[in-house]
Design a protein around this motif. Structure first.
Motif, PDB file in Angstrom:
ATOM      1  N   TYR A 143      -5.051  12.672 -13.381  1.00 34.14           N
ATOM      2  CA  TYR A 143      -5.353  11.249 -13.534  1.00 34.14           C
ATOM      3  C   TYR A 143      -6.721  11.076 -14.173  1.00 34.14           C
ATOM      4  O   TYR A 143      -7.659  11.811 -13.867  1.00 34.14           O
ATOM      5  CB  TYR A 143      -5.341  10.574 -12.166  1.00 34.14           C
TER       6      TYR A 143
ATOM      7  N   ASP B 131      -9.789   2.782  -2.080  1.00 34.12           N
ATOM      8  CA  ASP B 131      -9.510   3.762  -3.130  1.00 34.12           C
ATOM      9  C   ASP B 131      -8.126   3.438  -3.671  1.00 34.12           C
ATOM     10  O   ASP B 131      -7.349   2.813  -2.967  1.00 34.12           O
ATOM     11  CB  ASP B 131      -9.440   5.185  -2.541  1.00 34.12           C
TER      12      ASP B 131
ATOM     13  N   PRO C 296      -4.541   3.584  -3.770  1.00 35.78           N
ATOM     14  CA  PRO C 296      -3.655   4.157  -2.750  1.00 35.78           C
ATOM     15  C   PRO C 296      -2.822   5.325  -3.289  1.00 35.78           C
ATOM     16  O   PRO C 296      -2.221   5.230  -4.358  1.00 35.78           O
ATOM     17  CB  PRO C 296      -2.743   2.979  -2.373  1.00 35.78           C
ATOM     18  N   GLY C 297      -2.788   6.425  -2.507  1.00 35.34           N
ATOM     19  CA  GLY C 297      -2.072   7.636  -2.894  1.00 35.34           C
ATOM     20  C   GLY C 297      -0.612   7.392  -3.284  1.00 35.34           C
ATOM     21  O   GLY C 297      -0.158   7.885  -4.322  1.00 35.34           O
ATOM     22  N   PRO C 298       0.144   6.627  -2.470  1.00 43.36           N
ATOM     23  CA  PRO C 298       1.553   6.413  -2.820  1.00 43.36           C
ATOM     24  C   PRO C 298       1.711   5.729  -4.184  1.00 43.36           C
ATOM     25  O   PRO C 298       2.673   6.003  -4.907  1.00 43.36           O
ATOM     26  CB  PRO C 298       2.062   5.493  -1.700  1.00 43.36           C
TER      27      PRO C 298
ATOM     28  N   TYR D 154      -9.720   8.205 -14.813  1.00 46.14           N
ATOM     29  CA  TYR D 154     -10.163   6.915 -14.269  1.00 46.14           C
ATOM     30  C   TYR D 154     -11.168   6.287 -15.203  1.00 46.14           C
ATOM     31  O   TYR D 154     -12.031   6.966 -15.728  1.00 46.14           O
ATOM     32  CB  TYR D 154     -10.827   7.125 -12.914  1.00 46.14           C
TER      33      TYR D 154
ATOM     34  N   ARG E  40      -2.186   8.183 -15.939  1.00 50.64           N
ATOM     35  CA  ARG E  40      -1.635   9.454 -15.462  1.00 50.64           C
ATOM     36  C   ARG E  40      -1.221  10.308 -16.646  1.00 50.64           C
ATOM     37  O   ARG E  40      -0.362   9.920 -17.431  1.00 50.64           O
ATOM     38  CB  ARG E  40      -0.427   9.209 -14.563  1.00 50.64           C
TER      39      ARG E  40
ATOM     40  N   LEU F 288      -0.398   6.035  -6.793  1.00 46.30           N
ATOM     41  CA  LEU F 288      -0.670   7.066  -7.809  1.00 46.30           C
ATOM     42  C   LEU F 288       0.576   7.925  -8.011  1.00 46.30           C
ATOM     43  O   LEU F 288       0.960   8.226  -9.138  1.00 46.30           O
ATOM     44  CB  LEU F 288      -1.849   7.943  -7.369  1.00 46.30           C
ATOM     45  N   ALA F 289       1.225   8.264  -6.899  1.00 45.77           N
ATOM     46  CA  ALA F 289       2.400   9.142  -6.969  1.00 45.77           C
ATOM     47  C   ALA F 289       3.580   8.437  -7.644  1.00 45.77           C
ATOM     48  O   ALA F 289       4.443   9.094  -8.233  1.00 45.77           O
ATOM     49  CB  ALA F 289       2.785   9.594  -5.566  1.00 45.77           C
TER      50      ALA F 289
ATOM     51  N   SER G 208       0.839  -1.201   0.000  1.00 52.81           N
ATOM     52  CA  SER G 208       0.000   0.000   0.000  1.00 52.81           C
ATOM     53  C   SER G 208       0.882   1.261   0.000  1.00 52.81           C
ATOM     54  O   SER G 208       0.415   2.352  -0.287  1.00 52.81           O
ATOM     55  CB  SER G 208      -0.982  -0.009   1.168  1.00 52.81           C
ATOM     56  N   ARG G 209       2.160   1.088   0.310  1.00 49.82           N
ATOM     57  CA  ARG G 209       3.104   2.220   0.228  1.00 49.82           C
ATOM     58  C   ARG G 209       3.860   2.228  -1.089  1.00 49.82           C
ATOM     59  O   ARG G 209       4.732   3.061  -1.302  1.00 49.82           O
ATOM     60  CB  ARG G 209       4.143   2.118   1.347  1.00 49.82           C
TER      61      ARG G 209
END
Ligand code: SAH
Length: 216
Positions: A198, A160, A162-164, A200, A193, A166-167, A140-141
């Motif tokens: 982004y 959702d 995970p933010g990391p 979806y 991206r 996406l980054a 998740s990281r």
């Protein structure tokens, strides 16, 4: 792997590929990779003789090897190219990573269970797949030390994206991830991206084990 007569094995394989096509796996590169990677090598014990059925099956640590048609559809949706560096979250049996390995330059795959990572590594070596790096980590990281990635595939369901993750996706990159709050049904999402953000897109309903934070 099973010790059936070669003709029987060939026929099972043909039926396996036929079922994939019928369920919408049409990309010839994906079909070819799934023809070459013997799913029987990733399913152990009681379930070995069901390896060519289009069904998810149990693997150690209470996890599952995904349904082959879902592996095919997710791989296809990821639009993997031969130069890509790909991150997979959820090594599980290693089957999905092995299929990806035939289509790209390098696969990093992580799982929170050490046993699964160790067993998958042994199978990758048996198959002569040398472009996969498997690691024990909380996916998740993401995998910041190897980021960014051209492609990210998540094979466990998150609430959702995970933010990391996406980054850690390159601009122009694609991520495929099952999302949803329920254990029973989730939606497979493709994230692209772009330069400015982004995009979806919802692909289909799926059912995955949950993405759990921390190590197992
Ligand atoms: N891709 C696998 C199937 C994955 S099953 C295959 O081809 O066989 C989902 C996997 O995700 C499980 O092995 C589970 O341990 C792993 N998982 C769940 N949460 C995780 C997390 N936070 N980080 C890494 N792996 C995780």
């Amino acid at each position: 792997m099973t010790d059936d007569a070669p003709e029987e094995l060939a026929e099972r394989k043909m039926r396996f590929l036929f079922a994939l096509r019928q369920r919408g796996v049409t990309d010839p590169r994906v079909l070819h990779a799934m023809e070459r990677i013997d799913r029987g090598g990733f399913v152990r014990g009681h379930f070995e003789d069901r390896a060519y059925e289009d069904t998810p099956l149990p693997i150690p640590c209470g996890q599952t090897i995904s349904q082959p048609s879902v592996v095919g559809l997710m791989t296809q949706a990821l639009e993997v190219g031969p130069r890509d560096k790909v991150l997979e979250i959820g090594t599980g049996s290693g089957y999905q990573a092995a299929v990806l390995a035939l289509l790209c330059r390098r696969v990093y795959t992580v799982d929170r269970h050490r046993r699964l990572v160790t067993e998958a590594e042994a199978i990758f070596a048996d198959f002569g797949l040398s472009n996969i790096t498997a690691m024990v980590a909380d996916g998740s990281r993401g995998l910041p030390e190897q980021a960014p990635f051209d492609r990210i595939m998540v094979t466990a369901a998150a609430e959702d994206p995970p933010g990391p993750l996406l980054a850690q996706l390159k601009i122009g990159g694609i991520m495929v991830v099952p999302v949803g709050q329920s254990d029973a049904v989730q939606t497979l999402i493709r994230v692209r991206r772009g330069e400015t953000g982004y995009e979806y897109d919802e692909l289909r309903q799926v059912r995955f084990v949950p993405l759990v934070e921390g190590l197992g």
